[in-house]
Design a protein around this motif. Structure first.
Motif, short mmCIF file in Angstrom:
data_model
loop_
_atom_site.label_atom_id
_atom_site.label_comp_id
_atom_site.label_asym_id
_atom_site.label_seq_id
_atom_site.Cartn_x
_atom_site.Cartn_y
_atom_site.Cartn_z
N ALA A 15 21.68 26.19 -40.15
CA ALA A 15 20.35 25.66 -39.82
C ALA A 15 20.30 24.16 -40.09
O ALA A 15 19.71 23.40 -39.31
N PHE A 16 20.93 23.72 -41.15
CA PHE A 16 20.98 22.29 -41.48
C PHE A 16 21.70 21.52 -40.37
O PHE A 16 21.21 20.49 -39.90
N VAL A 17 22.86 22.03 -39.94
CA VAL A 17 23.62 21.38 -38.87
C VAL A 17 22.80 21.30 -37.59
O VAL A 17 22.84 20.32 -36.87
N ASP A 18 22.04 22.36 -37.32
CA ASP A 18 21.24 22.42 -36.10
C ASP A 18 19.92 21.67 -36.21
O ASP A 18 19.13 21.67 -35.26
N GLY A 19 19.64 21.06 -37.36
CA GLY A 19 18.40 20.33 -37.55
C GLY A 19 17.18 21.22 -37.68
O GLY A 19 16.07 20.82 -37.37
N GLU A 20 17.41 22.44 -38.17
CA GLU A 20 16.32 23.42 -38.27
C GLU A 20 15.78 23.58 -39.68
O GLU A 20 14.98 24.49 -39.93
N THR A 21 16.19 22.73 -40.61
CA THR A 21 15.69 22.82 -41.98
C THR A 21 14.57 21.80 -42.18
O THR A 21 14.50 20.79 -41.48
N THR A 22 13.70 22.10 -43.13
CA THR A 22 12.62 21.16 -43.46
C THR A 22 13.22 19.96 -44.18
O THR A 22 14.39 19.97 -44.58
N VAL A 23 12.42 18.94 -44.37
CA VAL A 23 12.87 17.75 -45.10
C VAL A 23 13.32 18.13 -46.51
O VAL A 23 14.37 17.69 -46.97
N VAL A 24 12.56 18.98 -47.15
CA VAL A 24 12.88 19.41 -48.52
C VAL A 24 14.19 20.21 -48.53
O VAL A 24 15.06 19.99 -49.37
N GLU A 25 14.33 21.14 -47.57
CA GLU A 25 15.56 21.94 -47.49
C GLU A 25 16.76 21.06 -47.18
O GLU A 25 17.83 21.24 -47.77
N ALA A 37 32.35 21.20 -53.13
CA ALA A 37 33.36 20.98 -52.09
C ALA A 37 33.46 22.17 -51.14
O ALA A 37 33.69 22.01 -49.94
N SER A 38 33.26 23.38 -51.65
CA SER A 38 33.36 24.57 -50.82
C SER A 38 32.28 24.58 -49.75
O SER A 38 32.56 24.82 -48.56
N CYS A 39 31.06 24.32 -50.12
CA CYS A 39 29.96 24.29 -49.14
C CYS A 39 30.10 23.10 -48.20
O CYS A 39 29.78 23.21 -47.01
N ALA A 40 30.59 21.97 -48.71
CA ALA A 40 30.82 20.81 -47.86
C ALA A 40 31.87 21.12 -46.79
O ALA A 40 31.74 20.71 -45.64
N GLU A 41 32.88 21.90 -47.17
CA GLU A 41 33.93 22.30 -46.22
C GLU A 41 33.35 23.23 -45.15
O GLU A 41 33.62 23.06 -43.95
N VAL A 42 32.55 24.19 -45.56
CA VAL A 42 31.91 25.10 -44.59
C VAL A 42 31.02 24.30 -43.64
O VAL A 42 31.01 24.53 -42.42
N LEU A 43 30.29 23.34 -44.18
CA LEU A 43 29.41 22.51 -43.37
C LEU A 43 30.20 21.76 -42.30
O LEU A 43 29.82 21.72 -41.13
N GLU A 44 31.35 21.20 -42.68
CA GLU A 44 32.17 20.48 -41.71
C GLU A 44 32.73 21.43 -40.65
O GLU A 44 32.83 21.07 -39.48
N GLU A 45 33.09 22.64 -41.05
CA GLU A 45 33.56 23.63 -40.07
C GLU A 45 32.46 23.96 -39.07
O GLU A 45 32.71 24.06 -37.87
N ASP A 50 29.89 23.34 -33.58
CA ASP A 50 28.83 22.79 -32.73
C ASP A 50 29.40 21.78 -31.73
O ASP A 50 28.99 21.74 -30.58
N GLU A 51 30.36 20.96 -32.18
CA GLU A 51 30.96 19.97 -31.28
C GLU A 51 31.71 20.66 -30.14
O GLU A 51 31.61 20.26 -28.99
N VAL A 52 32.44 21.72 -30.48
CA VAL A 52 33.18 22.46 -29.44
C VAL A 52 32.21 23.10 -28.47
O VAL A 52 32.39 23.05 -27.25
N LEU A 53 31.15 23.72 -28.99
CA LEU A 53 30.18 24.39 -28.12
C LEU A 53 29.41 23.40 -27.25
O LEU A 53 28.99 23.76 -26.14
N ALA A 54 29.23 22.19 -27.73
CA ALA A 54 28.50 21.19 -26.96
C ALA A 54 29.37 20.55 -25.89
O ALA A 54 28.85 19.96 -24.94
#
Length: 84
Positions: A15-25, A37-45, A50-54
């Motif tokens: 949701a964060f990557v897609d811009g679907e989170t609130t400002v607070v989230e 680092a684990s969540c940062a890695e998932v976020l980059e994946e 999204d880049e491939v799908l776009a």
């Protein structure tokens, strides 16, 4: 620097990557990935997905010509024809 907070759910990161989170989230995600680092890695994946799908699908002319020829000759199955 350690992180005692649990990992963020993949759905939250997506949701964060897609811009679907609130400002607070969004701010909470930014703070979390700064120390996890684990969540940062998932976020980059997820950003990579999204880049491939776009990106437009790339097919070489050589791979499309037989399909195009079959479409023009009326030889394609009805469920494939709309894709050509």
């Amino acid at each position: 620097m350690g992180n005692s907070a649990p990992h963020l759910a993949t759905e939250v990161l997506s949701a964060f990557v897609d811009g679907e989170t609130t400002v607070v989230e969004s701010e909470a995600v930014r703070r979390h990935i700064a120390v996890c680092a684990s969540c940062a890695e998932v976020l980059e994946e997820l950003r990579g997905v999204d880049e491939v799908l776009a990106s437009p699908a790339t097919l070489s002319c050589d791979s499309v010509l037989p399909l195009l020829s079959a479409e023009l000759d009326g030889e394609l199955e009805s469920d494939i024809a709309p894709l050509v």
